[in-house]
Design an enzyme around this catalytic site. Structure first.
Site, PDB file in Angstrom:
ATOM      1  N   ASP A   1      -4.697   9.307   7.807  1.00  0.00           N
ATOM      2  CA  ASP A   1      -3.519   9.664   8.584  1.00  0.00           C
ATOM      3  C   ASP A   1      -3.689   9.044   9.981  1.00  0.00           C
ATOM      4  O   ASP A   1      -4.799   8.617  10.348  1.00  0.00           O
ATOM      5  CB  ASP A   1      -3.431  11.188   8.649  1.00  0.00           C
ATOM      6  CG  ASP A   1      -2.366  11.669   9.616  1.00  0.00           C
ATOM      7  OD1 ASP A   1      -1.243  11.163   9.537  1.00  0.00           O
ATOM      8  OD2 ASP A   1      -2.674  12.543  10.449  1.00  0.00           O
TER       9      ASP A   1
ATOM     10  N   GLU B   1      -1.870 -15.116   1.814  1.00  0.00           N
ATOM     11  CA  GLU B   1      -0.426 -15.361   1.855  1.00  0.00           C
ATOM     12  C   GLU B   1       0.211 -15.328   0.468  1.00  0.00           C
ATOM     13  O   GLU B   1       1.313 -14.807   0.285  1.00  0.00           O
ATOM     14  CB  GLU B   1      -0.150 -16.699   2.529  1.00  0.00           C
ATOM     15  CG  GLU B   1       1.316 -17.082   2.617  1.00  0.00           C
ATOM     16  CD  GLU B   1       2.137 -16.195   3.546  1.00  0.00           C
ATOM     17  OE1 GLU B   1       3.374 -16.263   3.471  1.00  0.00           O
ATOM     18  OE2 GLU B   1       1.530 -15.430   4.334  1.00  0.00           O
TER      19      GLU B   1
END
Length: 527
Positions: free
Chosen positions: A291, A159
């Site tokens: 991709d 975080e």
């Protein structure tokens, strides 16, 4: 007594011999006091104990260009927690000392400007910093020892990464590590090279020594320094627990047969790899960039599921969320794109009326433009951002489920065990990418992914986009990255940027040019 100083004249600085008035201006006084206060805080944190560490910041004055603003800098060899505002040095924008503190009686040492000054000036000149902090915090030292051979500290899926400029929770934070020297000033060239080699970093670690952190203001530098120290502490504790801070799921540190490591930590570099049937080492990439469409995921899922869902729900989505700031941002982007399309005569573009025309007319025009963009399969941010928001609703309502080829989860798990970082680069928005991999037919696969890139980094057929990604990942050379795609033009662009490339051949993919010159695979397990 008059002193040489700098004054603002028509927005620029001129050197001259004037009274103490300028040096005692409110901006300089406040900066002196602030540095003294921060040094007391940093002492309690263990960042500047034993006279070590230092801090410097610009005396902000909106009338003076930032590069020319006066610099306030802590001295060297003093008890930082007892330092007073008058103990600080004042420097010009080019690093020349303008004002020095008075000598104090024994046992105080004669005043001396910080040994860090040459390094601070590199951050000022190369990054236009507003403040720089040098910490000797124990966490910053130990973090460089987790892997004594590594030239970088890396951590992901924490975080506090969000507190570092330009980073989010899913991104991998990369901080260069330079080797320590006997004298602080001897680090100057190494630090400058690290700043140049890692254009997006806001910090440089010095092995067995500490860290330099900078920001555009003292608040930015302090906030980031606190986040860096938190992340170093987390990495150290994870390592002590046998957990890996370098991978998204922070699982157990892996030991893979045939791959060496430090204290069990896998070290994968261009010198490590698999052995082929001819007993030649084939290097592992440090990073793999994938991709999506036609590579991890069938083209049919995009063309037959995602695109129709967005097309069929664009009107409903815009109508239901029209007043939200998110949708207003989407509309603003679409308006700008359509204006450009109309100027260029793009087929299917229709004018979008002003807000005065009413919500329904605006939405009708937006829907017409979006449908034309989807039909043309345009890779533009305005479309991809809106599609991501529409798809998010679909995933949240369980109307959509991501699809990946059967070999993808196994390959991701294998690469993760080997310490290879895996990223996604797609024309779809980063939000859309996270939705697909967070809600697949094999469950949530995001734990295996270190980050996501979209067209904000550039067009996928432009070599410069891959240069940007290479610089972001902080590898020593582009060839340490393997790019996997099904599109020849993307493969060519990535190769031009120096990346290793393989082309994915999957069911439903389009044909490739003859003699294209790239290695092809039918499954990720072939990598």
């Amino acid at each position: 007594m008059a002193v040489p100083t700098a004054v603002a004249v028509n927005g620029s600085l001129k050197m001259g011999t004037l009274s103490q008035a300028y040096l005692e201006s409110k901006a300089v006084k406040e900066t002196r006091s602030l540095i003294s206060e921060l040094c007391r805080q940093f002492y309690k944190l263990g960042w500047v104990s034993g006279t070590g560490g230092s801090i410097t910041m610009k005396a902000h004055d909106s009338c003076i260009p930032k590069p020319q603003q006066l610099i306030v800098m802590s001295p060297s060899g003093v008890q930082k927690e007892r330092m007073e505002p008058e103990d600080l040095y004042i420097l010009s924008g080019d690093g020349s000392i303008i004002s020095s503190p008075s000598t104090k009686p024994y046992p105080h040492k004669p005043p001396k400007c910080s040994d860090c000054a040459p390094l601070f000036m590199k951050a000022y000149h190369m990054r236009n910093a507003g403040a720089v902090i040098h910490s000797h915090g124990m966490e910053s030292c130990l973090a460089t020892m987790i892997n004594p051979l590594s030239k970088e500290f890396r951590i992901t899926h924490m975080e506090m990464i969000k507190g570092i400029q330009g980073h989010g929770y899913y991104d991998e934070l990369v901080i260069p590590i330079i080797e320590n020297t006997a004298y602080e000033s001897e680090l100057t060239d190494s630090l400058a090279k690290a700043i140049e080699a890692y254009p997006k970093t806001t910090a440089v670690l010095v092995r067995n020594h500490g860290i330099y952190v900078w920001g555009d203001s003292w608040i930015s530098a302090k906030t980031q320094a606190e986040c860096y120290h938190y992340l170093f502490d987390a990495a150290i504790k994870l390592h002590q627990l046998g957990l890996d801070c370098f991978t998204p799921d922070h699982g157990s540190i892996q030991k893979v047969k045939g791959v060496s490591g430090v204290n069990g930590r896998i070290n994968v570099s261009t010198k490590a790899g698999t052995v082929n049937s001819n007993y030649k080492t084939e290097p592992f990439p440090r990073c793999i960039v994938l991709d999506i469409e036609g590579t991890t995921t069938p083209i049919s899922f995009v063309t037959d599921v995602l695109f129709p869902y967005a097309r069929n729900n664009v009107g409903r989505h815009l109508s239901a969320t029209y007043a939200s700031s998110e949708t207003q941002d989407d509309i603003k982007l679409l308006r700008s794109q359509v204006q450009d399309d109309l100027k260029q005569g793009v087929d299917g573009a229709v004018p979008i009326p002003s807000e005065d025309a009413g919500k329904e007319e605006v939405i009708a025009a937006l829907v017409a433009n979006v449908e034309a963009m989807i039909k043309a399969d345009r890779k533009i941010t305005a479309l991809k951002q809106l599609q991501g928001h529409i798809w998010r609703t679909g995933f949240e309502n369980n109307e959509l489920e991501g699809v990946v080829f059967d070999d993808v989860p196994e390959a991701l798990e294998k690469w993760n065990a080997l310490g290879v970082k895996v990223y996604i680069y797609s024309s779809g928005s980063r939000l859309a990418q996270r939705l697909i991999f967070g809600n697949t037919n094999f469950g949530d696969l995001r734990k295996y992914l270190s980050g996501f890139f979209d067209t904000a980094f550039g067009n996928k057929r432009d070599a410069r986009s891959y240069v940007e990604i290479t610089e972001s990942l902080g590898v020593d050379k582009p060839s340490e990255i393997l790019f996997v795609t099904d599109v020849y033009q993307e493969a060519t662009a990535a190769k031009a940027a120096g990346l290793e490339v393989v082309i994915s051949v999957r069911p439903g993919n389009g044909p490739l040019p003859e003699n294209h010159g790239f290695k092809t695979i039918n499954s990720f397990l072939e990598i």
